[in-house]
Write a protein that holds these residues in place. Structure first.
Motif, short mmCIF file in Angstrom:
data_model
loop_
_atom_site.label_atom_id
_atom_site.label_comp_id
_atom_site.label_asym_id
_atom_site.label_seq_id
_atom_site.Cartn_x
_atom_site.Cartn_y
_atom_site.Cartn_z
N ASP A 126 0.76 -1.17 0.01
CA ASP A 126 0.03 0.03 0.07
C ASP A 126 0.86 1.36 -0.10
OD1 ASP A 126 -2.85 -0.47 -0.40
OD2 ASP A 126 -3.19 -0.84 1.96
N THR A 127 0.35 2.27 -0.64
CA THR A 127 0.82 3.52 -0.47
C THR A 127 -0.26 4.24 0.10
OG1 THR A 127 0.01 4.38 -2.59
CG2 THR A 127 2.06 3.15 -2.73
N ALA A 128 0.24 5.71 0.34
CA ALA A 128 -0.69 6.56 0.96
C ALA A 128 -2.01 6.87 -0.28
CB ALA A 128 -0.27 7.97 1.21
N GLU A 129 -1.71 6.65 -1.30
CA GLU A 129 -2.61 6.82 -2.38
C GLU A 129 -3.69 5.85 -2.37
OE1 GLU A 129 0.60 7.64 -2.79
OE2 GLU A 129 0.06 9.75 -2.60
N SER A 130 -2.98 4.44 -2.52
CA SER A 130 -4.04 3.43 -2.56
C SER A 130 -4.57 3.12 -1.26
CB SER A 130 -3.09 1.98 -2.84
OG SER A 130 -2.21 1.74 -1.78
N LEU A 131 -4.12 3.25 -0.06
CA LEU A 131 -4.80 3.31 1.13
C LEU A 131 -5.89 4.21 1.17
CD1 LEU A 131 -5.23 1.94 3.92
CD2 LEU A 131 -3.59 3.50 4.68
N ALA A 132 -5.82 5.57 0.79
CA ALA A 132 -6.67 6.69 0.62
C ALA A 132 -7.95 6.26 -0.17
CB ALA A 132 -6.19 8.01 0.13
#
Ligand code: GAR
Length: 196
Positions: A162-168
């Protein structure tokens, strides 16, 4: 039916989820105004396309004078006479004077499992902490940032890679389920927390 105003700053995907649910009928509330501090917020056009009254009050000419910005924002807001005020991706901190006017009838959605990670960069902070779960919270707004009684939470797993973007993006999908469900209950007078 309760009158709902929504404050946004950006794309307004949560606003859209709220408007769609209220428009679906059999709802204890209806939307009377969508207002933004950013005249370019994409959500304003989306709300107008749904036939909802919109207002833009640019915060920038007011500089650091939050109270003066809020006085300007209150003009269309008080004219719309909302019973409930929903913050949906509204990115300005509100002064206690403004919050007190809507005490007990202002909601916010925040992209973390409060009381974890009030403020900004919630997803990055959850990843850096090694959390196994993330999520979102709908809460009553008090003068303390991202504080106030929790009215609902939805959880998602943090996945490997996960990246911050995928998690967001994963959390945002749950925001779109949670916020309409909580507003329905709240407008009907039910303040017991909802956990999805
Ligand atoms: C949402 O993820 C919301 O939880 C967050 O901003 C996004 C707005 O998206 N709110 C905050 O960070 C509040 N401090 P949207 O404009 O598409 O609803």
């Amino acid at each position: 039916t309760k009158r709902v105003a929504i404050l946004i700053s950006g794309g307004g995907s949560n606003m859209l989820a709220l408007l769609r649910d209220m428009a679906a009928g059999d709802h204890p509330a209806r939307a009377v105004l969508v207002a933004s501090n950013d005249p370019a917020a994409a959500g304003l056009a989306r709300a107008a396309a749904m036939g909802v009254a919109v207002a833009a009050v640019d915060h920038r000419p007011f500089g650091k004078d939050r109270a003066a910005f809020e006085r300007a924002l209150l003009e269309p807001l008080l004219a719309a006479a909302p019973d409930i005020l929903c913050l949906a991706g509204f990115m300005r901190v509100l002064t206690p004077g403004f919050v007190d006017r809507f005490a007990g009838r202002m909601l916010n959605i925040h992209p973390s499992l409060l009381p974890k990670y009030p403020g900004l960069h919630t997803h990055q902070r959850a990843l850096e902490a090694g959390d196994a779960e993330a999520g979102c919270t709908v809460h009553e707004v008090t003068p303390v940032l991202d504080d106030g009684t929790i009215l609902g939470q939805a959880r998602v797993p943090v996945l490997p890679g996960d990246t911050a973007e995928s998690l967001a993006a994963r959390v945002l999908q749950q925001e779109h389920r949670l916020y309409p469900a909580v507003l329905r209950r709240f407008a009907a007078g039910d303040r017991t927390p909802l956990f999805l």
